[in-house]
Each structure stands twice: as C-alpha cells, then as structure tokens.
Design a protein around this motif. Structure first.
Motif, short mmCIF file in Angstrom:
data_model
loop_
_atom_site.label_atom_id
_atom_site.label_comp_id
_atom_site.label_asym_id
_atom_site.label_seq_id
_atom_site.Cartn_x
_atom_site.Cartn_y
_atom_site.Cartn_z
N ASP A 8 -11.30 -11.76 0.30
CA ASP A 8 -11.13 -12.86 -0.24
C ASP A 8 -10.28 -13.83 0.62
N LEU A 15 -8.40 -9.28 -2.03
CA LEU A 15 -8.88 -8.16 -1.47
C LEU A 15 -9.43 -8.87 -0.06
N ARG A 16 -9.55 -7.81 1.03
CA ARG A 16 -9.53 -8.42 2.30
C ARG A 16 -10.81 -9.64 2.34
N SER A 55 0.90 -1.27 -0.08
CA SER A 55 0.13 0.10 0.01
C SER A 55 1.00 1.18 -0.01
N THR A 93 -2.14 -9.70 -9.02
CA THR A 93 -3.15 -8.84 -7.94
C THR A 93 -3.57 -9.35 -6.63
N CYS A 94 -3.28 -8.61 -5.63
CA CYS A 94 -3.41 -9.20 -4.39
C CYS A 94 -5.09 -9.36 -4.07
#
Length: 126
Positions: free
Chosen positions: A112, A109-110, A61, A106-107
């Motif tokens: 996921d 998401l929370r 981030s 791609t990371c």
C-alpha cells in the motif's frame, strides 16, 4: 516531489539503543501514514511499526513491541523510531515509507505504501 530520507543507523552492541529519523517532504503529513520496515539479508521486508499523521495511534509488530517506539514531529515532518534493548536479530536495513491513508486504526500493508526512503543500515553486535 515526495522524498523520505532515513538517518541514524549504525553499529551498536546488543542491549544498546539507536534512534532512526525519517525526514519527509513534498506532502501533507497529517493525511499520511508513515511506516517503518526492515529487511535482513535473505529475508522478506518486514513491517515493524506505523503511525498516522494525526499521531492518534501507533502500531508495532510482535518482534519489536515493548522495545521500539515510533513518534512523529509534524512541525518538522519527521518520524522517529526509538529502538531499545537491541538484539543481533534486529540487524537489517531499515526503511521508512509513506502513503496517503484515511484510517487511523489499521496500518497500510507493504504494497500500500507509495513512497519509500533509501534505507539506513542497523547492525547489532553480540
């Protein structure tokens, strides 16, 4: 049974460094994405970094980029978060999370992430 155990938190002065560890068990490291999140009192849980089991890519981030580094030791099934130039605003509970993930670009998401550790407290004094 999947388990994630964080360690390495503590109290540090501003400008100092800490290394957090996330020891994982119960799944094949290579097929997962591992993320670090943090949550300060009264704030939403914030995703700050992730790395893929292959170790090919890592993401950060804006709030921690150029100060934190994520790394993985697949032989030890452990992911590290190396934190430098710590600021009081980095004070939070830090969590690692894992999920099966096919992409290396791609990371997750929370929401996921399927598995979470119990968290470790990091306190940065001014």
């Amino acid at each position: 049974e999947v388990q994630l155990v964080e360690s390495g938190g503590g109290l540090v002065q501003a400008g100092g460094s800490l290394r957090l560890s996330c020891a994982a068990s119960g799944f094949r490291f290579d097929d997962y994405a591992i993320g670090w999140f943090r949550q300060a009192p009264g704030k939403e849980r914030e995703g700050i970094s992730c790395i893929f089991g292959s170790g090919a890519n890592a993401f950060y981030s804006d709030s921690v980029k150029d100060r934190f580094t994520i790394s993985s030791d697949n032989a030890q099934n452990t992911v590290y978060l190396h934190m430098h130039t710590l600021k009081p605003e980095d004070t939070a509970i830090y969590y690692c999370a894992a999920t099966s993930w096919l992409s290396s670009w791609t990371c997750p998401l929370r929401y996921d992430y399927a598995y979470w550790g119990q968290g470790t407290q990091v306190t940065v004094s001014s």
